[in-house]
Enzyme design. Structure first.
Site, PDB file in Angstrom:
ATOM      1  N   ARG A   1       0.883  -1.140   0.017  1.00  0.00           N
ATOM      2  CA  ARG A   1      -0.049  -0.084   0.141  1.00  0.00           C
ATOM      3  C   ARG A   1       0.865   1.160  -0.069  1.00  0.00           C
ATOM      4  O   ARG A   1       1.802   1.434   0.853  1.00  0.00           O
ATOM      5  CB  ARG A   1      -0.852   0.065   1.219  1.00  0.00           C
ATOM      6  CG  ARG A   1      -1.635   1.567   1.222  1.00  0.00           C
ATOM      7  CD  ARG A   1      -2.732   1.225   2.518  1.00  0.00           C
ATOM      8  NE  ARG A   1      -4.005   0.735   1.957  1.00  0.00           N
ATOM      9  CZ  ARG A   1      -5.027   0.872   2.208  1.00  0.00           C
ATOM     10  NH1 ARG A   1      -5.344   1.635   3.654  1.00  0.00           N
ATOM     11  NH2 ARG A   1      -6.174   0.275   2.063  1.00  0.00           N
TER      12      ARG A   1
ATOM     13  N   GLN B   1     -10.443  -3.583  -3.285  1.00  0.00           N
ATOM     14  CA  GLN B   1     -11.512  -3.150  -2.739  1.00  0.00           C
ATOM     15  C   GLN B   1     -12.705  -3.233  -3.895  1.00  0.00           C
ATOM     16  O   GLN B   1     -13.750  -3.890  -3.572  1.00  0.00           O
ATOM     17  CB  GLN B   1     -11.360  -1.733  -2.446  1.00  0.00           C
ATOM     18  CG  GLN B   1     -12.844  -0.985  -1.983  1.00  0.00           C
ATOM     19  CD  GLN B   1     -13.094  -1.666  -0.658  1.00  0.00           C
ATOM     20  OE1 GLN B   1     -12.424  -1.494   0.392  1.00  0.00           O
ATOM     21  NE2 GLN B   1     -14.302  -2.135  -0.420  1.00  0.00           N
TER      22      GLN B   1
ATOM     23  N   ASP C   1     -17.216   7.097  -1.417  1.00  0.00           N
ATOM     24  CA  ASP C   1     -16.019   6.947  -0.709  1.00  0.00           C
ATOM     25  C   ASP C   1     -15.559   8.378   0.067  1.00  0.00           C
ATOM     26  O   ASP C   1     -16.304   9.273  -0.259  1.00  0.00           O
ATOM     27  CB  ASP C   1     -14.843   6.687  -1.676  1.00  0.00           C
ATOM     28  CG  ASP C   1     -13.289   6.587  -1.239  1.00  0.00           C
ATOM     29  OD1 ASP C   1     -13.244   6.346  -0.120  1.00  0.00           O
ATOM     30  OD2 ASP C   1     -12.650   6.637  -1.913  1.00  0.00           O
TER      31      ASP C   1
HETATM   32  N1   CP Z   1     -11.458   0.369   2.493  1.00  0.00           N
HETATM   33  C1   CP Z   1     -10.103   0.188   2.897  1.00  0.00           C
HETATM   34  O1   CP Z   1      -8.924  -0.174   1.994  1.00  0.00           O
HETATM   35  O2   CP Z   1      -9.877   0.316   4.381  1.00  0.00           O
HETATM   36  P1   CP Z   1      -8.687   0.488   4.946  1.00  0.00           P
HETATM   37  O3   CP Z   1      -8.148   1.946   4.415  1.00  0.00           O
HETATM   38  O4   CP Z   1      -9.131   0.464   6.435  1.00  0.00           O
HETATM   39  O5   CP Z   1      -7.497  -0.551   4.670  1.00  0.00           O
HETATM   40  N1  NVA Z   2      -9.938   6.885  -1.553  1.00  0.00           N
HETATM   41  C1  NVA Z   2      -9.753   6.554  -0.334  1.00  0.00           C
HETATM   42  C2  NVA Z   2      -9.908   4.971   0.163  1.00  0.00           C
HETATM   43  C3  NVA Z   2      -9.817   4.340   1.332  1.00  0.00           C
HETATM   44  C4  NVA Z   2      -9.815   2.911   1.411  1.00  0.00           C
HETATM   45  C5  NVA Z   2      -8.071   6.843  -0.140  1.00  0.00           C
HETATM   46  O1  NVA Z   2      -7.360   6.630  -0.809  1.00  0.00           O
HETATM   47  O2  NVA Z   2      -8.037   7.268   1.152  1.00  0.00           O
END
Ligand code: CP
Ligand code: NVA
Length: 297
Positions: free
Chosen positions: A100, A130, A216
């Site tokens: 990530r 997701q 979102d």
């Molecule tokens: N939806 C999602 O990816 O949540 P987190 O940021 O908590 O991993």
């Molecule tokens: N668009 C959001 C998604 C979180 C799961 C972000 O990147 O923070």
């Protein structure tokens, strides 16, 4: 070597193969096959996470492997060691990497250099795990997503909006993105994806007759400095009872979470649809086990 780097790069047949194996993982959580037996998977995270971290840690464990969580700030990457060197070190010690981070290019570079499967667990560009989970959840609840209408309300230019575009183009459903101009995905991505994608500033037009209303956060991770401006610009792009009235009766309200009540969704609508939203969150675990199984298959 298989990777999951983006939905843009994932074939429809591979998405369908993943979906097909989810029910078995969901039905027998602790009795499933252990395709990661004896393996260690690194989870290299440069951004916060609740769902993605927990679902991958639990999922890797339940598939017989060991997750190794690496906060990017605790490893030398955080002090400037290049991603290509980090990739080559991890590639000699672990069996797969869940990453990530901010830049999609870093994920692609990691995959090119590590010599082991790599999973994109969210970048600024895409959040494929997701959206695969979301599509699976729609199929589970509505029988199929083909021919359905998904209305995405809010920051349509973010990673979620873009992953939805690729899912719609490849899986054959209609996607409507309602956002102010500045928060609409680039016309270039929409043209490249093809498919039935509508971009509009009119959230009522997007919601009309929709099977799914999706939202979102307005302020994605990494955009905190723009917080006040985004809240002002996106104000009004909210899922609430009056918007839901325009959708198809029985329409699903979905949210990838975390949710900010009173912003992208109001509290009453969130709570009235919490059953769906937390089924969606739980499905991250089952779908990602299917993804990991596909990667090593
Ligand atoms: N939806 C999602 O990816 O949540 P987190 O940021 O908590 O991993
Ligand atoms: N668009 C959001 C998604 C979180 C799961 C972000 O990147 O923070």
């Amino acid at each position: 070597m298989r990777h999951l780097l983006s939905l843009e790069k994932m074939e429809r047949a591979d998405m369908e193969a993943v979906f097909a194996s989810v029910p078995a993982f969901k039905a027998a959580r602790l009795k499933n096959d252990r395709p990661l037996s004896g393996q260690t998977w690194a989870m290299m995270f440069s951004k916060a996470s609740t769902r993605t971290r927990v679902s991958f840690e639990v999922g890797i464990h339940e598939l017989g492997g060991r997750p190794l969580f690496l906060n990017a700030n605790d490893i030398q990457l955080g002090r400037g060691e290049p991603i290509q060197d980090t990739a080559r070190v991890l590639g000699r010690m672990v069996h797969g990497i869940v990453i990530r981070t901010f830049s999609q290019a870093d994920v692609e570079e990691l995959a090119a250099m590590a010599g082991i499967p790599v999973v994109n667990a969210l970048t600024d560009a895409e959040h494929p795990c997701q959206v695969l989970t979301d599509v699976y959840t729609v199929q589970e609840k509505l029988g199929s997503i083909s021919g359905k209408v998904v209305a995405f309300i809010g920051d349509g230019a973010c990673n979620m909006g873009v992953s939805w575009i690729w899912a719609a183009a490849k899986l054959g459903f209609e996607l409507r993105i309602a956002a102010p101009k500045k928060y609409q995905p680039s016309a270039e991505v929409v043209a490249r994806a093809g498919g039935n994608i509508m971009l509009t500033e009119d959230l009522k037009a997007a919601a009309q007759g929709a099977d799914v209303l999706y939202t979102d956060v307005w302020v994605s991770m990494g955009k905190e400095a723009e917080s006040a401006q985004r809240i002002a610009d996106l104000s009004g792009y909210q899922i609430n009872a009056s918007l839901l009235k325009l959708a198809k009766p029985g329409a699903l309200v979905m949210h990838c979470l975390p949710a900010y009540r009173g912003k992208e969704i109001d509290d009453a609508t969130f709570e009235a649809n919490a059953g769906t939203i937390f089924d969606q969150a739980e499905n991250r675990l089952h779908v990602q086990k299917a993804i990991l199984n596909w990667l090593v298959g």
